[in-house]
Design a protein around this motif. Structure first.
Motif, PDB file in Angstrom:
ATOM      1  N   LEU A   1      28.662  51.143  40.858  1.00  0.00           N
ATOM      2  CA  LEU A   1      29.595  50.566  40.040  1.00  0.00           C
ATOM      3  C   LEU A   1      29.259  48.917  39.766  1.00  0.00           C
ATOM      4  CD1 LEU A   1      33.044  51.678  41.170  1.00  0.00           C
ATOM      5  CD2 LEU A   1      31.722  52.788  39.172  1.00  0.00           C
ATOM      6  N   ARG A   2      28.779  48.311  40.602  1.00  0.00           N
ATOM      7  CA  ARG A   2      28.145  46.880  40.567  1.00  0.00           C
ATOM      8  C   ARG A   2      27.266  46.934  39.775  1.00  0.00           C
ATOM      9  NH1 ARG A   2      27.529  45.831  45.521  1.00  0.00           N
ATOM     10  NH2 ARG A   2      29.662  45.359  45.915  1.00  0.00           N
ATOM     11  N   ASN A   3      26.089  47.691  39.554  1.00  0.00           N
ATOM     12  CA  ASN A   3      25.094  47.956  38.641  1.00  0.00           C
ATOM     13  C   ASN A   3      25.447  48.371  37.229  1.00  0.00           C
ATOM     14  OD1 ASN A   3      23.277  47.182  40.879  1.00  0.00           O
ATOM     15  ND2 ASN A   3      22.733  49.307  41.414  1.00  0.00           N
ATOM     16  N   GLY A   4      26.535  49.140  37.387  1.00  0.00           N
ATOM     17  CA  GLY A   4      26.876  49.505  35.860  1.00  0.00           C
ATOM     18  C   GLY A   4      27.941  48.594  35.365  1.00  0.00           C
ATOM     19  N   ARG A   5      28.972  48.005  36.124  1.00  0.00           N
ATOM     20  CA  ARG A   5      30.082  47.239  35.481  1.00  0.00           C
ATOM     21  C   ARG A   5      30.065  45.883  36.006  1.00  0.00           C
ATOM     22  NH1 ARG A   5      32.885  49.200  31.760  1.00  0.00           N
ATOM     23  NH2 ARG A   5      34.860  48.311  32.495  1.00  0.00           N
ATOM     24  N   GLY A   6      29.471  45.444  37.150  1.00  0.00           N
ATOM     25  CA  GLY A   6      29.463  44.127  37.539  1.00  0.00           C
ATOM     26  C   GLY A   6      30.553  43.450  37.970  1.00  0.00           C
ATOM     27  N   ASN A   7      31.643  44.295  38.330  1.00  0.00           N
ATOM     28  CA  ASN A   7      33.075  43.586  38.563  1.00  0.00           C
ATOM     29  C   ASN A   7      33.611  44.402  39.832  1.00  0.00           C
ATOM     30  OD1 ASN A   7      33.526  46.332  37.571  1.00  0.00           O
ATOM     31  ND2 ASN A   7      35.046  45.501  36.087  1.00  0.00           N
ATOM     32  N   VAL A   8      32.981  44.754  40.738  1.00  0.00           N
ATOM     33  CA  VAL A   8      33.378  45.305  41.995  1.00  0.00           C
ATOM     34  C   VAL A   8      33.130  44.457  43.006  1.00  0.00           C
ATOM     35  CG1 VAL A   8      33.199  47.341  43.639  1.00  0.00           C
ATOM     36  CG2 VAL A   8      32.617  47.664  41.147  1.00  0.00           C
ATOM     37  N   PRO A   9      34.351  44.001  43.817  1.00  0.00           N
ATOM     38  CA  PRO A   9      34.046  42.928  44.853  1.00  0.00           C
ATOM     39  C   PRO A   9      33.201  43.538  45.947  1.00  0.00           C
ATOM     40  CG  PRO A   9      36.431  43.835  45.106  1.00  0.00           C
ATOM     41  CD  PRO A   9      35.532  44.372  43.741  1.00  0.00           C
ATOM     42  N   ASP A  10      32.603  42.637  46.569  1.00  0.00           N
ATOM     43  CA  ASP A  10      31.827  42.997  48.031  1.00  0.00           C
ATOM     44  C   ASP A  10      32.856  43.173  49.032  1.00  0.00           C
ATOM     45  OD1 ASP A  10      29.543  42.201  46.708  1.00  0.00           O
ATOM     46  OD2 ASP A  10      29.519  40.344  47.217  1.00  0.00           O
TER      47      ASP A  10
ATOM     48  N   GLY B   1      40.588  46.236  46.344  1.00  0.00           N
ATOM     49  CA  GLY B   1      41.446  45.197  46.673  1.00  0.00           C
ATOM     50  C   GLY B   1      42.882  45.318  46.023  1.00  0.00           C
ATOM     51  N   ASP B   2      43.381  44.302  46.191  1.00  0.00           N
ATOM     52  CA  ASP B   2      45.034  44.095  45.698  1.00  0.00           C
ATOM     53  C   ASP B   2      44.871  44.136  44.243  1.00  0.00           C
ATOM     54  OD1 ASP B   2      45.964  44.272  48.348  1.00  0.00           O
ATOM     55  OD2 ASP B   2      45.867  42.148  48.599  1.00  0.00           O
ATOM     56  N   ASP B   3      44.032  44.255  43.382  1.00  0.00           N
ATOM     57  CA  ASP B   3      43.948  44.080  42.105  1.00  0.00           C
ATOM     58  C   ASP B   3      43.140  44.989  41.576  1.00  0.00           C
ATOM     59  OD1 ASP B   3      44.696  42.948  39.569  1.00  0.00           O
ATOM     60  OD2 ASP B   3      43.072  41.468  39.421  1.00  0.00           O
ATOM     61  N   PRO B   4      43.526  46.432  41.772  1.00  0.00           N
ATOM     62  CA  PRO B   4      42.712  47.530  41.241  1.00  0.00           C
ATOM     63  C   PRO B   4      42.687  47.559  39.593  1.00  0.00           C
ATOM     64  CG  PRO B   4      44.731  48.228  41.889  1.00  0.00           C
ATOM     65  CD  PRO B   4      44.640  47.106  42.285  1.00  0.00           C
ATOM     66  N   PRO B   5      41.437  48.115  38.984  1.00  0.00           N
ATOM     67  CA  PRO B   5      41.543  47.979  37.360  1.00  0.00           C
ATOM     68  C   PRO B   5      42.459  48.951  36.924  1.00  0.00           C
ATOM     69  CG  PRO B   5      39.782  49.470  38.604  1.00  0.00           C
ATOM     70  CD  PRO B   5      40.628  48.736  39.693  1.00  0.00           C
ATOM     71  N   GLU B   6      42.744  48.680  35.604  1.00  0.00           N
ATOM     72  CA  GLU B   6      43.765  49.451  35.047  1.00  0.00           C
ATOM     73  C   GLU B   6      43.209  50.872  34.501  1.00  0.00           C
ATOM     74  OE1 GLU B   6      41.581  48.860  31.307  1.00  0.00           O
ATOM     75  OE2 GLU B   6      43.699  49.894  31.281  1.00  0.00           O
ATOM     76  N   ALA B   7      43.940  51.767  34.049  1.00  0.00           N
ATOM     77  CA  ALA B   7      43.270  53.067  33.861  1.00  0.00           C
ATOM     78  C   ALA B   7      41.997  53.344  32.969  1.00  0.00           C
ATOM     79  CB  ALA B   7      44.439  53.950  33.373  1.00  0.00           C
ATOM     80  N   THR B   8      41.963  52.261  32.085  1.00  0.00           N
ATOM     81  CA  THR B   8      40.680  52.563  30.827  1.00  0.00           C
ATOM     82  C   THR B   8      39.646  52.273  31.824  1.00  0.00           C
ATOM     83  OG1 THR B   8      42.071  51.929  29.087  1.00  0.00           O
ATOM     84  CG2 THR B   8      39.577  51.690  28.835  1.00  0.00           C
ATOM     85  N   GLN B   9      39.595  51.275  32.391  1.00  0.00           N
ATOM     86  CA  GLN B   9      38.346  50.688  33.380  1.00  0.00           C
ATOM     87  C   GLN B   9      38.117  51.939  34.368  1.00  0.00           C
ATOM     88  OE1 GLN B   9      40.331  46.811  34.397  1.00  0.00           O
ATOM     89  NE2 GLN B   9      38.345  45.910  33.697  1.00  0.00           N
ATOM     90  N   LEU B  10      38.939  52.276  35.071  1.00  0.00           N
ATOM     91  CA  LEU B  10      38.867  53.368  36.168  1.00  0.00           C
ATOM     92  C   LEU B  10      38.202  54.568  35.502  1.00  0.00           C
ATOM     93  CD1 LEU B  10      39.649  53.101  39.241  1.00  0.00           C
ATOM     94  CD2 LEU B  10      41.704  54.429  38.791  1.00  0.00           C
ATOM     95  N   ALA B  11      38.699  54.845  34.490  1.00  0.00           N
ATOM     96  CA  ALA B  11      38.203  56.215  33.850  1.00  0.00           C
ATOM     97  C   ALA B  11      36.630  55.981  33.541  1.00  0.00           C
ATOM     98  CB  ALA B  11      38.793  56.544  32.605  1.00  0.00           C
ATOM     99  N   ALA B  12      36.283  54.625  32.969  1.00  0.00           N
ATOM    100  CA  ALA B  12      35.028  54.338  32.494  1.00  0.00           C
ATOM    101  C   ALA B  12      34.108  54.259  33.731  1.00  0.00           C
ATOM    102  CB  ALA B  12      34.954  53.197  31.779  1.00  0.00           C
ATOM    103  N   MET B  13      34.618  53.807  34.903  1.00  0.00           N
ATOM    104  CA  MET B  13      33.875  53.551  36.220  1.00  0.00           C
ATOM    105  C   MET B  13      33.457  55.105  36.740  1.00  0.00           C
ATOM    106  SD  MET B  13      35.573  50.498  38.222  1.00  0.00           S
ATOM    107  CE  MET B  13      35.520  48.920  37.712  1.00  0.00           C
TER     108      MET B  13
END
Length: 207
Positions: A198-207, A163-175
């Motif tokens: 990503l939802r199973n591994g991070r729990g923070n991806v919107p539906d 959505g309009d609030d994508p993760p910052e670089a550290t989170q994106l690289a970990a994903m």
């Protein structure tokens, strides 16, 4: 000037396995930081989760409610120099009780995913991250290629995924590390499969 002195990052497949375990919350990241404190001096906000022991060692005035997260999640900011307020005499003053965010932070995710920190305040982290050199066997080469493909995919489809609030670089690289197995065969996975991984591994991806 960028530090080009190579830094041994370890065996890639071993690192990947350990990183997935860390991302799942089952272990701390084991990073050969040496004397490096770049991540503590790069204007980073540190997420403090509910119930963390770190809370009893951090002045409440240093915390603010984390935007977009449930009540009880806070962030700790940085001082006028961009330094973590817990950094004292170039060492973490609460290391034994440091937040989970710090326990799982590993700047090796940046070269692994081909995603780099934002410039400006993150120069020291970028320099350190660019110095890492992994060791690869054939499996490691395949996993590395898949992780970089995952990184490119996540960058290209950030809005669709987050959505309009994508993760910052550290989170994106970990994903990218978390999702890399979907890219090992070279095919582009369906976006719902990526969301699920990503939802199973991070729990923070919107539906």
């Amino acid at each position: 000037m960028t530090d080009q002195t190579p830094t041994h990052a370890g065996d890639y497949m071993t690192w990947t396995s350990e990183t997935l375990t860390s991302l799942a919350g089952r272990a701390d990241a084991d990073v050969p930081c040496g004397s490096c404190t770049a991540c503590c001096r790069s204007s980073q906000f540190i997420l403090i989760e509910p119930g963390e022991p770190a809370r009893s060692h951090i002045d409440r005035g240093l915390l603010a409610a984390a935007t977009g997260l449930p009540a009880g999640f806070d962030v700790m900011g940085y001082d006028e120099h961009g330094h973590c307020p817990m950094l004292v005499d170039e060492r973490c003053s609460i290391y034994e009780y440091r937040p989970r965010t710090c326990r799982t932070y590993d700047c090796r995710v940046f070269p692994a995913a081909g995603i780099w920190p934002e410039q400006g305040t993150k120069v020291e982290i970028t320099n350190r991250a660019r110095s890492w050199r992994f060791e690869f066997d054939d499996s490691g080469m395949r996993a590395s290629s898949a992780t970089r493909k995952a990184g490119a995919y996540l960058r290209e489809r950030q809005i669709e995924l987050f959505g309009d609030d994508p993760p910052e670089a550290t989170q994106l690289a970990a994903m990218a590390v978390a999702a890399h197995e979907l890219f090992v065969d070279g095919d582009t996975p369906a976006i719902d499969d990526v969301r699920g991984k990503l939802r199973n591994g991070r729990g923070n991806v919107p539906d």
